[in-house]
Motif scaffolding. Structure first.
Motif, PDB file in Angstrom:
ATOM      1  N   PRO A 163       0.823  -1.210   0.000  1.00 32.45           N
ATOM      2  CA  PRO A 163       0.000   0.000   0.000  1.00 32.45           C
ATOM      3  C   PRO A 163       0.859   1.263   0.000  1.00 32.45           C
ATOM      4  CG  PRO A 163      -0.880  -1.585   1.561  1.00 32.45           C
ATOM      5  CD  PRO A 163       0.427  -2.142   1.095  1.00 32.45           C
ATOM      6  N   VAL A 164       0.399   2.293  -0.714  1.00 31.83           N
ATOM      7  CA  VAL A 164       1.147   3.543  -0.860  1.00 31.83           C
ATOM      8  C   VAL A 164       1.487   4.158   0.497  1.00 31.83           C
ATOM      9  CG1 VAL A 164       0.958   5.928  -1.678  1.00 31.83           C
ATOM     10  CG2 VAL A 164       0.243   4.043  -3.159  1.00 31.83           C
ATOM     11  N   ALA A 165       0.586   4.003   1.458  1.00 34.43           N
ATOM     12  CA  ALA A 165       0.810   4.591   2.778  1.00 34.43           C
ATOM     13  C   ALA A 165       2.046   4.016   3.461  1.00 34.43           C
ATOM     14  CB  ALA A 165      -0.420   4.385   3.655  1.00 34.43           C
ATOM     15  N   ASN A 166       2.510   2.859   2.999  1.00 35.14           N
ATOM     16  CA  ASN A 166       3.698   2.227   3.580  1.00 35.14           C
ATOM     17  C   ASN A 166       4.992   2.657   2.894  1.00 35.14           C
ATOM     18  OD1 ASN A 166       1.991   0.810   5.275  1.00 35.14           O
ATOM     19  ND2 ASN A 166       1.998  -1.056   4.044  1.00 35.14           N
ATOM     20  N   TRP A 167       4.905   3.432   1.822  1.00 36.08           N
ATOM     21  CA  TRP A 167       6.106   3.807   1.072  1.00 36.08           C
ATOM     22  C   TRP A 167       6.877   4.880   1.830  1.00 36.08           C
ATOM     23  CZ3 TRP A 167       4.054   4.365  -4.663  1.00 36.08           C
ATOM     24  CH2 TRP A 167       3.504   3.141  -5.064  1.00 36.08           C
ATOM     25  N   TYR A 168       8.173   4.751   1.806  1.00 37.70           N
ATOM     26  CA  TYR A 168       9.047   5.682   2.529  1.00 37.70           C
ATOM     27  C   TYR A 168       8.812   7.130   2.075  1.00 37.70           C
ATOM     28  CZ  TYR A 168      13.307   8.160   3.853  1.00 37.70           C
ATOM     29  OH  TYR A 168      14.198   9.066   4.357  1.00 37.70           O
ATOM     30  N   GLY A 169       8.631   8.017   3.044  1.00 40.11           N
ATOM     31  CA  GLY A 169       8.502   9.442   2.755  1.00 40.11           C
ATOM     32  C   GLY A 169       7.132   9.891   2.291  1.00 40.11           C
ATOM     33  N   ILE A 170       6.184   8.964   2.228  1.00 38.47           N
ATOM     34  CA  ILE A 170       4.842   9.294   1.738  1.00 38.47           C
ATOM     35  C   ILE A 170       3.868   9.355   2.911  1.00 38.47           C
ATOM     36  CG2 ILE A 170       2.919   8.572   0.274  1.00 38.47           C
ATOM     37  CD1 ILE A 170       5.402   9.465  -1.254  1.00 38.47           C
ATOM     38  N   THR A 171       3.099  10.415   2.962  1.00 35.52           N
ATOM     39  CA  THR A 171       2.044  10.538   3.959  1.00 35.52           C
ATOM     40  C   THR A 171       0.703  10.582   3.243  1.00 35.52           C
ATOM     41  OG1 THR A 171       3.477  11.792   5.456  1.00 35.52           O
ATOM     42  CG2 THR A 171       1.110  11.940   5.839  1.00 35.52           C
TER      43      THR A 171
END
Length: 301
Positions: free
Chosen positions: A60-68
């Motif tokens: 999931p995108v929410a788990n990508w580093y630096g992404i909120t």
């Protein structure tokens, strides 16, 4: 009694099912396809496999580093000092909910896509310490929420667009150590909330606009190492909040109105003193000895 127990049990099951459904939705909720594709495009165009911390795009995108992610939308990208290499894709303009974009201290090259000016909700844009070239987007009028724009130490060129005056919430504007030419647009006087203006070490020319006197909240005015000429406008004396004033190494031929500046509140006051007969008294604390000394390096919002 038996029927009541069955009914009670059924109700409990429905409640539990609802809770599980809500939990599943919150855990697996995902951003839109458009936003996810824009992020993947950024990852691929900036050599994501070589980032210091890269992404597993199957999660999931929410788990990508630096992404909120907030309310199923990407609101922050903080990839400060993460070894991004390559160009910014035009699809960056599809991240319409973005409030913070911090790509500082990387190896970004190429030009800034015009589409970056489509980010109407952007509050902070940090692009400093890269290798970006070309000009700023001509039309910045959509970026009305912007409070911080820092792009120092790049290879940006062209003129500072007149549309910068539409960024009325701007507090920090630092375009130092680039290749900008032309005049400071008079529209800069519309930035009534501006606290820091850094244009150090460019090829800017012409006269310092008197409209700078409108910037009553300005604390830092750094215009050193350019090709400005004429006189320091008397309106600079209106800058009651000023604590850093640097205009040395320019072509100013008159400092007659320098005396109007309230020097007792200044920490740094640098100008071409050999061109003035009587120097004002000030605290001689020069914080700006290096090429990027007038910059901020934090990776916070």
């Amino acid at each position: 009694m038996k029927n009541n127990m069955i009914l009670f049990s059924t109700n409990i099951n429905f409640v539990m099912l609802g809770l599980v459904s809500m939990l599943s939705f919150s855990v697996f909720a995902e951003v839109s396809k458009v936003e996810k594709e824009a992020l993947i495009d950024l990852y691929e165009k900036t050599n994501g496999s070589e980032w210091n911390t890269n992404w597993d795009i199957n999660t999931p995108v929410a788990n990508w580093y630096g992404i909120t992610v907030k309310n199923d939308a990407v609101v922050k990208i903080n990839l400060f000092h993460n070894n991004l290499q390559g160009v910014l894709p035009s699809s960056i303009g599809n991240l319409k909910n973005l409030r913070v974009l911090n790509l500082a201290f990387n190896q970004l090259t190429g030009v800034l896509p015009e589409q970056i000016s489509y980010l109407e909700n952007l509050v902070i844009l940090k692009l400093e310490m890269n290798k970006l070239k070309g000009s700023l987007p001509d039309d910045l009028t959509k970026m009305k929420q912007l409070q911080e724009l820092t792009a120092f130490n790049n290879f940006l060129s062209g003129s500072i667009p007149n549309s910068v005056g539409s960024l009325t919430k701007l507090k920090v504007l630092n375009l130092s150590s680039n290749n900008f030419k032309g005049n400071i647009p008079a529209s800069i006087g519309s930035l009534k909330n501006l606290e820091s203006l850094g244009l150090f070490e460019n090829s800017l020319q012409g006269q310092m606009p008197s409209e700078i006197g409108n910037l009553t909240k300005l604390k830092e005015l750094v215009l050193a190492n350019n090709s400005f000429e004429g006189a320091i406008p008397k309106e600079v004396g209106q800058l009651a909040s000023l604590i850093i004033f640097q205009v040395q190494n320019n072509g100013f031929d008159s400092f007659e109105d320098v005396h109007t500046i309230k020097t007792n509140s200044l920490l740094v006051f640098d100008f071409d003193k050999d061109k003035i007969v009587t120097e004002p008294q000030y605290k001689d604390i020069n914080l700006y000895k290096t090429r990027v000394a007038d910059t901020k390096f934090e990776d916070e919002e």
